[in-house]
Write a protein that holds these residues in place. Structure first.
Motif, PDB file in Angstrom:
ATOM      1  N   HIS A   1     -38.089 -34.180  28.472  1.00  0.00           N
ATOM      2  CA  HIS A   1     -37.017 -35.058  28.795  1.00  0.00           C
ATOM      3  C   HIS A   1     -37.080 -36.355  27.958  1.00  0.00           C
ATOM      4  O   HIS A   1     -38.336 -36.602  27.479  1.00  0.00           O
ATOM      5  CB  HIS A   1     -37.072 -35.329  30.027  1.00  0.00           C
ATOM      6  N   HIS A   2     -36.054 -36.864  27.568  1.00  0.00           N
ATOM      7  CA  HIS A   2     -35.846 -37.893  26.842  1.00  0.00           C
ATOM      8  C   HIS A   2     -36.002 -39.406  27.451  1.00  0.00           C
ATOM      9  O   HIS A   2     -36.186 -40.456  26.707  1.00  0.00           O
ATOM     10  CB  HIS A   2     -34.705 -38.177  25.769  1.00  0.00           C
ATOM     11  N   GLU A   3     -35.811 -39.352  28.875  1.00  0.00           N
ATOM     12  CA  GLU A   3     -35.882 -40.617  29.376  1.00  0.00           C
ATOM     13  C   GLU A   3     -36.326 -40.652  30.791  1.00  0.00           C
ATOM     14  O   GLU A   3     -36.388 -39.456  31.409  1.00  0.00           O
ATOM     15  CB  GLU A   3     -34.247 -41.274  29.548  1.00  0.00           C
ATOM     16  N   VAL A   4     -36.675 -41.769  31.305  1.00  0.00           N
ATOM     17  CA  VAL A   4     -37.044 -41.637  32.784  1.00  0.00           C
ATOM     18  C   VAL A   4     -36.435 -43.038  33.509  1.00  0.00           C
ATOM     19  O   VAL A   4     -36.183 -44.062  32.621  1.00  0.00           O
ATOM     20  CB  VAL A   4     -38.608 -41.821  32.912  1.00  0.00           C
TER      21      VAL A   4
ATOM     22  N   SER B   1     -35.982 -45.126  27.461  1.00  0.00           N
ATOM     23  CA  SER B   1     -35.262 -43.868  26.927  1.00  0.00           C
ATOM     24  C   SER B   1     -35.451 -43.640  25.535  1.00  0.00           C
ATOM     25  O   SER B   1     -35.319 -44.810  24.859  1.00  0.00           O
ATOM     26  CB  SER B   1     -33.633 -43.979  27.242  1.00  0.00           C
TER      27      SER B   1
END
Lengths: 137, 137, 137
Positions: A97-100, A42
């Motif tokens: 998107h800011h995270e996986v 993230s």
């Protein structure tokens, strides 16, 4: 449940950059000694992102140009009345998107054949961080 | 922490397809015997996605047409110099995102009344996989 | 693994609203007594989202106007043949995404300096819910 936490630091040369961090995430999983679980990767900033896609230079240029069309620079954003000039970077962060969350199976990242983890910098040339947190058993 | 992992395989008839996999995810939760935790549902490809939305045929057409406007086919993407022709499918995957995390409460998916889990194929007619990983107690 | 689950309820005055829920998520983490793990924050509706970005009124207006350009209201969506008029809210939910996973380190949300958690309502003036699930040790 066990966990292992690391932070990556970036200070990119360019304003926008796309950096393959799959090796760093794999290494964090190895150090965690977790065999079944997952990893959260993230960005800790509102003008950067983390995504999974192809390590092919053409598609990276396509992604950069596409983000530039959907969330263009040089627009007179309301945010700029605060003295900032990075409104586009906020929108690009929201879009990509800011995270996986990545699965860990038998002690390794359980990714498909072409899946690579990227840090996407949209407002660089300053110190930025990413958190990697591995959780599982 | 306990975990349970399954893989779904798809080989769609059409180039793009939207497939409701809520039943398969529910079944994986049931088999896992986990009562509190969560499920990761993640496409293992860079030209497919997983999302949560409505099982209504009109909105599925709207989603498909909307993705076609924001990430159009038939553009001369840089990626196509590798011999590929699926640049749009990469961008659609990034836009819709390739994974979701769903809560598990009292042994079931804890979704709202209209939330269904979809596999979105953007470059099909070949074998593709999705990982389902349930984690919790 | 321990877990703690809460539900927030919203009934917004306006059709679209952006509500900072960082305090509520922090409070759920505190109540959970979990020191290492993560929190899932997920809208339970297909016309709402959860995202992480800046608590600055200008950027919130920018986000709202940007979503209005990429997923406009007033279009004759196929979905509207069911009698609904909220096709744009579905697309906005997909674009912003309906959930985030946040890291918990040493008993607190491990966010960067400007990261705030937002509930994004795209079809309000009715009862809606968000699930917060903290998991870890």
């Amino acid at each position: 449940m066990n966990s292992h936490t690391e932070y990556l630091t970036f200070n990119t040369e360019d304003h926008r950059e796309y950096i393959d961090i799959t090796g760093e995430v794999e290494e964090a999983v190895r150090k965690s000694d977790i065999s079944e679980g997952m990893v959260l990767v993230s960005a800790m900033h509102i003008t950067a992102g983390v995504y999974v896609n192809d390590a092919e230079s053409g598609i990276i240029r396509d992604i950069d140009e596409w983000l530039g069309r959907l969330a263009p620079e040089g627009v007179d954003y309301h945010h700029h009345r605060t003295g900032e000039s990075n409104g586009d970077a906020h929108l690009k962060s929201l879009l990509i998107h800011h995270e996986v969350i990545l699965p860990v199976t038998e002690g390794s990242l359980d990714l498909g054949p072409w899946q690579q983890v990227y840090y996407a910098e949209f407002d660089g040339q300053r110190k930025k961080r990413v958190i990697i947190k591995v959780m599982g058993e």
